[in-house]
Design an enzyme around this catalytic site. Structure first.
Site, PDB file in Angstrom:
ATOM      1  N   LYS A  42       0.908  -1.086   0.089  1.00 30.82           N
ATOM      2  CA  LYS A  42       0.132  -0.186  -0.103  1.00 30.82           C
ATOM      3  C   LYS A  42       0.645   1.098   0.066  1.00 30.82           C
ATOM      4  CE  LYS A  42      -3.627  -1.775   3.150  1.00 30.82           C
ATOM      5  NZ  LYS A  42      -4.315  -1.933   4.233  1.00 30.82           N
ATOM      6  N   GLY A  43       2.155   1.203   0.549  1.00 29.45           N
ATOM      7  CA  GLY A  43       3.013   2.358   0.693  1.00 29.45           C
ATOM      8  C   GLY A  43       3.328   3.263  -0.449  1.00 29.45           C
ATOM      9  N   ASP A  99       7.844   2.441  -2.114  1.00 29.75           N
ATOM     10  CA  ASP A  99       8.004   3.646  -1.462  1.00 29.75           C
ATOM     11  C   ASP A  99       9.361   3.717  -0.988  1.00 29.75           C
ATOM     12  OD1 ASP A  99       7.440   1.486   0.324  1.00 29.75           O
ATOM     13  OD2 ASP A  99       5.994   2.396   1.454  1.00 29.75           O
ATOM     14  N   ASP A 102      14.734  -0.701   2.026  1.00 31.17           N
ATOM     15  CA  ASP A 102      15.319  -0.750   3.269  1.00 31.17           C
ATOM     16  C   ASP A 102      16.214  -2.180   3.609  1.00 31.17           C
ATOM     17  OD1 ASP A 102      13.128  -2.116   4.019  1.00 31.17           O
ATOM     18  OD2 ASP A 102      12.541  -0.715   5.205  1.00 31.17           O
ATOM     19  N   LYS A 130      17.054   3.413   2.249  1.00 30.34           N
ATOM     20  CA  LYS A 130      17.400   3.704   3.532  1.00 30.34           C
ATOM     21  C   LYS A 130      18.587   2.797   3.576  1.00 30.34           C
ATOM     22  CE  LYS A 130      14.961   1.938   7.348  1.00 30.34           C
ATOM     23  NZ  LYS A 130      14.203   1.884   8.419  1.00 30.34           N
ATOM     24  N   PHE A 151      12.704   5.408  11.171  1.00 36.40           N
ATOM     25  CA  PHE A 151      11.522   4.953  10.507  1.00 36.40           C
ATOM     26  C   PHE A 151      10.840   6.159  10.338  1.00 36.40           C
ATOM     27  CE2 PHE A 151       7.184   3.162  10.911  1.00 36.40           C
ATOM     28  CZ  PHE A 151       7.430   2.141  10.129  1.00 36.40           C
ATOM     29  N   ASP A 158       3.371   4.213   6.324  1.00 40.36           N
ATOM     30  CA  ASP A 158       2.557   4.095   7.559  1.00 40.36           C
ATOM     31  C   ASP A 158       3.073   3.517   8.856  1.00 40.36           C
ATOM     32  OD1 ASP A 158       1.008   1.039   8.045  1.00 40.36           O
ATOM     33  OD2 ASP A 158       2.417   1.504   6.487  1.00 40.36           O
ATOM     34  N   ARG A 164      -0.468   7.673   6.656  1.00 38.53           N
ATOM     35  CA  ARG A 164      -0.369   7.627   5.268  1.00 38.53           C
ATOM     36  C   ARG A 164      -0.697   9.032   4.498  1.00 38.53           C
ATOM     37  NH1 ARG A 164       0.497   2.485   3.525  1.00 38.53           N
ATOM     38  NH2 ARG A 164      -0.276   0.635   4.751  1.00 38.53           N
TER      39      ARG A 164
END
Length: 178
Positions: A42-43, A99, A102, A130, A151, A158, A164
């Site tokens: 979803k990000g 999105d 990491d 990241k 974070f 989110d 979000r």
């Protein structure tokens, strides 16, 4: 949504400049081609929508849902495929848009899955990279913003489905949240 306790990391203006830059790079690199852009839900949905509008060539869109976080701020390392593509990638130029990169587990697993379906080309684009969190050798082809640690929430990202809708990106410490 209140932003108390959040530290702004990237403003909406800075994000917009990076999205525009990425759109221009992608448009240049794929000039004369049709591109299938794949949004990792979803990000990435806000970044994806803005980036698709910044790409100046024909695009088809599709969506996947992949997870490795669960309710935590650290990856579990186990990648779960929750929604597959509806379009075929075979023989097409495909760009995966996510999105954040990491640990690298999620994007690498998705990349390998789609590579096995024989696209003409396959690349990746992330808004955020990241660097210190990387646990694989995977690197994105297109990167909007690189940072070291922390974070982050906002602009589609989110924490337990909250934050979000924030237009900026914030550093978030769940230990400090109420």
């Amino acid at each position: 949504m209140p932003t108390q306790g959040l530290e702004k990391s990237y403003s909406r203006e800075h994000i917009a400049r990076q999205v525009q830059r990425l759109g221009e790079e992608i448009s240049r690199d794929y000039a004369g081609e049709e591109l299938l852009v794949v949004c990792v839900l979803k990000g990435a949905f806000l970044f994806f929508a803005d980036l698709v509008r910044a790409i100046s060539l024909p695009v088809n869109v599709d969506f996947v849902r992949v997870a490795s976080y669960g309710p935590h701020t650290q990856t579990t390392g186990l990648v779960e495929f929750r929604k597959d593509l509806e379009m075929s990638v075979t023989g097409r130029h495909v760009l995966i848009i996510d999105d954040i990169l990491d640990s690298g587990f999620t994007l690498e697993a998705l990349y390998q899955k789609l590579a096995g379906r024989k696209p003409e080309s396959l690349k990746t684009c992330v808004l955020l990279d990241k660097r210190q969190a990387r646990q694989t050798a995977f690197e994105a082809d297109y990167v909007g913003i690189s940072f070291d640690s922390g974070f982050v929430v906002g602009y589609g990202l989110d924490y337990q489905e909250s934050f979000r809708s924030l237009a900026d990106i914030y550093l978030f410490d769940p230990a400090q949240s109420v």
